[in-house]
Design an enzyme around this catalytic site. Structure first.
Site, mmCIF file in Angstrom:
data_model
loop_
_atom_site.group_PDB
_atom_site.id
_atom_site.type_symbol
_atom_site.label_atom_id
_atom_site.label_comp_id
_atom_site.label_asym_id
_atom_site.label_seq_id
_atom_site.Cartn_x
_atom_site.Cartn_y
_atom_site.Cartn_z
ATOM 1 N N HIS A 1 19.454 21.054 46.433
ATOM 2 C CA HIS A 1 20.030 20.926 47.772
ATOM 3 C C HIS A 1 20.472 22.291 48.281
ATOM 4 C CE1 HIS A 1 23.964 21.282 45.963
ATOM 5 N NE2 HIS A 1 23.887 20.127 45.334
ATOM 6 N N HIS B 1 22.591 24.637 45.999
ATOM 7 C CA HIS B 1 21.828 25.436 45.027
ATOM 8 C C HIS B 1 21.105 26.571 45.744
ATOM 9 C CE1 HIS B 1 21.462 21.189 43.229
ATOM 10 N NE2 HIS B 1 22.382 21.810 42.506
ATOM 11 N N CYS C 1 33.495 14.256 30.732
ATOM 12 C CA CYS C 1 32.807 13.898 31.980
ATOM 13 C C CYS C 1 31.351 14.281 31.818
ATOM 14 C CB CYS C 1 33.412 14.614 33.189
ATOM 15 S SG CYS C 1 32.371 14.401 34.663
ATOM 16 N N CYS D 1 30.053 16.722 34.556
ATOM 17 C CA CYS D 1 30.371 18.144 34.344
ATOM 18 C C CYS D 1 29.855 18.637 33.010
ATOM 19 C CB CYS D 1 31.876 18.387 34.355
ATOM 20 S SG CYS D 1 32.681 18.059 35.910
ATOM 21 N N CYS E 1 37.179 11.885 37.048
ATOM 22 C CA CYS E 1 36.987 13.340 37.146
ATOM 23 C C CYS E 1 37.185 13.766 38.604
ATOM 24 C CB CYS E 1 35.566 13.682 36.680
ATOM 25 S SG CYS E 1 35.040 15.326 37.212
ATOM 26 N N HIS F 1 33.659 14.734 40.134
ATOM 27 C CA HIS F 1 32.621 13.717 40.303
ATOM 28 C C HIS F 1 33.127 12.363 40.781
ATOM 29 C CE1 HIS F 1 30.382 16.704 37.992
ATOM 30 N NE2 HIS F 1 29.342 16.218 38.647
ATOM 31 N N LYS G 1 32.804 19.146 49.658
ATOM 32 C CA LYS G 1 31.776 19.896 48.939
ATOM 33 C C LYS G 1 30.489 19.094 49.021
ATOM 34 C CE LYS G 1 30.352 21.704 44.496
ATOM 35 N NZ LYS G 1 30.112 21.308 43.139
ATOM 36 N N LYS H 1 24.780 15.698 46.311
ATOM 37 C CA LYS H 1 23.832 14.599 46.445
ATOM 38 C C LYS H 1 24.523 13.279 46.117
ATOM 39 C CE LYS H 1 19.706 13.812 47.636
ATOM 40 N NZ LYS H 1 19.203 14.275 48.916
HETATM 41 N N1 MSP Z 1 23.899 23.871 34.747
HETATM 42 C C1 MSP Z 1 25.164 24.377 35.179
HETATM 43 C C2 MSP Z 1 25.180 25.877 35.182
HETATM 44 C C3 MSP Z 1 24.894 26.526 33.862
HETATM 45 S S1 MSP Z 1 24.849 28.250 34.012
HETATM 46 C C4 MSP Z 1 24.864 28.784 32.458
HETATM 47 C C5 MSP Z 1 25.454 23.864 36.597
HETATM 48 N N2 MSP Z 1 24.415 23.495 37.310
HETATM 49 S S2 MSP Z 1 24.474 22.893 38.792
HETATM 50 O O1 MSP Z 1 23.112 22.615 39.135
HETATM 51 O O2 MSP Z 1 25.397 21.816 38.856
HETATM 52 O O3 MSP Z 1 25.064 23.984 39.715
HETATM 53 C C6 MSP Z 1 24.384 25.172 39.915
HETATM 54 C C7 MSP Z 1 25.079 26.007 40.939
HETATM 55 O O4 MSP Z 1 25.027 25.371 42.215
HETATM 56 C C8 MSP Z 1 26.556 26.269 40.647
HETATM 57 O O5 MSP Z 1 26.844 27.641 40.824
HETATM 58 C C9 MSP Z 1 27.268 25.466 41.699
HETATM 59 O O6 MSP Z 1 28.476 26.065 42.066
HETATM 60 C C10 MSP Z 1 26.261 25.537 42.832
HETATM 61 N N3 MSP Z 1 26.526 24.494 43.808
HETATM 62 C C11 MSP Z 1 26.356 23.152 43.685
HETATM 63 N N4 MSP Z 1 26.820 22.561 44.820
HETATM 64 C C12 MSP Z 1 27.286 23.501 45.665
HETATM 65 C C13 MSP Z 1 27.768 23.522 46.981
HETATM 66 N N5 MSP Z 1 27.959 22.432 47.673
HETATM 67 N N6 MSP Z 1 28.040 24.738 47.529
HETATM 68 C C14 MSP Z 1 27.779 25.924 46.897
HETATM 69 N N7 MSP Z 1 27.321 25.929 45.663
HETATM 70 C C15 MSP Z 1 27.213 24.745 44.979
HETATM 71 O O7 MSP Z 1 26.614 23.861 36.981
#
Ligand code: MSP
Length: 512
Positions: free
Chosen positions: A19, A22, A128, A131, A153, A156, A303, A306
């Site tokens: 999304h 990411h 969780c 997380c 959590c 979540h 925030k 999905k």
């Molecule tokens: N797999 C772990 C990271 C391991 S790194 C050794 C993880 N993955 S994640 O897919 O959940 O998140 C990846 C990144 O996307 C994180 O930096 C997270 O902060 C970012 N984001 C997810 N949703 C977000 C927003 N709504 N806004 C900005 N960034 C966000 O955590």
């Protein structure tokens, strides 16, 4: 000697649908990497996917395939296409299920065990799965709706699971003082300031040892000396940053690339600025250069995620506005480090005022005038001093901003040239000068100044809007690839050739 710049994104949970949260993270990291490449730095951008853990095992089962098949499918159909869509120029893509990663993790664990930082113990905790983390009482909040009456959590909004296990532990608790010393002696290690304070506070309260293995499921990397355990997913995931650059197997590559800079969301800054440096200390590795925790994209004040149905996929935006506008919008509209609200209205307004009317219009007017008044040949005249100074300042400001991760400020500096040139054209009115033969030199200076300004802006915008910048560059008669230009000297470029044409850069959008 070029400087080293190794920069990483987090590795994304492969299960999630990519999304704009990411994408935000990927684009920001890509902009930094592209900027450093254009400085001539020895740059390496790493991204990838986090593919182990219980959640993935469960979804694979629910879809009737093996976890490996499931993750292979998602990497190929979702994550790699997302990088392509967003025009990310990563140098490597690491998967935690790859052999090279698994081998590096095993080597690291053996070294930590030999050094006496791993022991076997009993543990009960509130876990969780979202997380992939054990939670403390502070991380839980009262549930609502179907979870009314339970603790859930905070991230979540789902109930936690009580897990009791005999696990291997990492002696994280031994590293509190050394971590505090790290934050104090290197104040720019964790950025921005509010994330640094939060991390520091967390460590000051005292650290407990970290359970680093699980034995109730098997979708993970086996602990080398006890194959009934798999490595805890975060411990496994953090190691991607070094396994990808040859840790334990290719010393030359490792020395060349390490240490690196981590760009992460603030929600996972703690893992990167507490657990990860402690792991590095335990293994005797140089500590990462910086951990930058950026803010969240908020949609409707929350925030974006999905699971909460506020998820927006990048292509919903790129299909309407294009990839470069997507990249530009998120890099310019949100101060990097702070939370930012996404809205279609704001995107639409900025697209039209800053890109279509600001940049696009400037380029098409200037190119048209050079054709009309100078037969397409850029006049070989020294540009106006006021604009030349403004450009030199803008380049200097942007370059400094990149070193402190103020990406929005770097973009703003580039756009300040565009804005000034639009005003300058109105003031100088070349169409009036063109009517008076005695003003010929003046007309040439005004046009040459504009051409140089657009060329400079194109160089500075290349890390953010690669395709648009290349089109602008070709339009002002720049040769070859704009990314070959040294970005720190962007203001010194002087167009002396022929302008070409500007294709429509930012077509008007009636109904987003
Ligand atoms: N797999 C772990 C990271 C391991 S790194 C050794 C993880 N993955 S994640 O897919 O959940 O998140 C990846 C990144 O996307 C994180 O930096 C997270 O902060 C970012 N984001 C997810 N949703 C977000 C927003 N709504 N806004 C900005 N960034 C966000 O955590």
């Amino acid at each position: 000697m070029p400087e080293r710049f190794t920069v990483t994104t987090p590795i994304y949970y492969v299960n999630d649908v990519p999304h704009i949260g990411h994408a935000y993270n990927e684009v920001a990291t890509d902009v930094l990497a592209r900027w450093h490449r254009m400085r001539g730095d020895d740059t390496w951008m790493l991204t990838g996917t986090d593919e182990h853990g219980q959640k993935i095992m469960r979804t694979a089962a629910a879809n009737g395939v093996s976890p490996q098949e499931w993750t292979d499918r998602l990497v190929e159909t979702a994550w790699k296409p997302q990088l392509e869509l967003l025009n990310i120029q990563n140098d490597d893509f690491i998967r935690t299920t790859s052999e090279r990663h698994k081998a590096g993790v095993r080597i690291f664990l053996e070294r930590l065990k030999e050094a006496g930082y791993i022991y076997h113990g009993e543990f009960e905790g509130q876990y969780c799965v979202g997380c992939e983390e054990y939670k403390t009482a502070n991380d839980l909040v009262p549930g609502t709706g179907e979870y009314e009456g339970q603790l859930v959590c905070a991230i979540h909004s789902r109930p936690i699971e009580v897990v009791r296990e005999a696990n291997y532990f990492f002696k994280l608790s031994e590293f509190g003082d050394r971590l505090l010393e790290l934050y104090d002696s290197r104040p720019d290690y964790v950025q921005p300031e509010h994330v640094r304070n939060e991390v520091r506070q967390f460590v000051k309260q005292g650290l407990t040892d970290l359970s680093i293995s699980r034995n109730t499921f098997d979708w993970g990397i086996k602990v080398p000396w006890d194959e009934s355990h798999v490595v805890y997913v975060w411990f496994d995931a953090l190691l991607n940053y070094i396994t990808a650059i040859g840790y334990g197997v290719d010393d030359e590559q490792f020395e060349r690339r390490w240490p690196g800079v981590h760009i992460v969301g603030k929600d996972i800054a703690r893992f990167h600025a507490v657990i990860w440096p402690a792991m590095q200390m335990a293994a005797g590795l140089p500590i990462s250069e910086h951990v930058f925790g950026h803010g969240w994209l908020l949609v409707g004040g929350e925030k974006m995620s999905k699971s909460k149905a506020t998820g927006i996929e990048p292509k919903q935006i790129t299909e309407v506005f294009g990839v470069d506008a997507f990249r530009y919008y998120f890099m310019s509209a949100i101060a990097f480090g702070a939370d930012g609200s996404f809205s279609w209205e704001d995107l639409d307004a900025r697209y039209h005022s800053e890109l279509a009317n600001g940049l696009g219009n400037l380029a098409s007017r200037v190119i048209a005038m050079v054709h009309k008044y100078c037969d397409g040949v850029v006049p070989d005249v020294i540009p106006d001093a006021e604009i030349a100074t403004l450009m030199a300042d803008a380049v200097g400001r942007a370059d400094k901003a990149i070193d402190t991760f103020q990406i929005h400020d770097a973009v703003d500096a580039a756009m300040s040239i565009v804005e000034r040139l639009n005003g300058y054209i109105t003031e100088q009115a070349p169409w009036v000068l063109a009517k008076d033969e005695a003003q010929r030199l003046r007309l040439h200076a005004v046009l040459a100044t504009n051409v140089q300004g657009i060329g400079t802006a194109a160089i500075m915008l290349a890390p953010v809007m690669p395709e648009t910048a290349q089109k602008l560059w070709a339009a002002v008669g720049g040769e070859g690839d704009v990314t070959a230009q040294p970005i720190q000297q962007a203001h010194q470029w002087r167009g002396t050739g022929r302008v070409t044409t500007v294709p429509p850069l930012f077509p008007r959008i009636e109904q987003p």
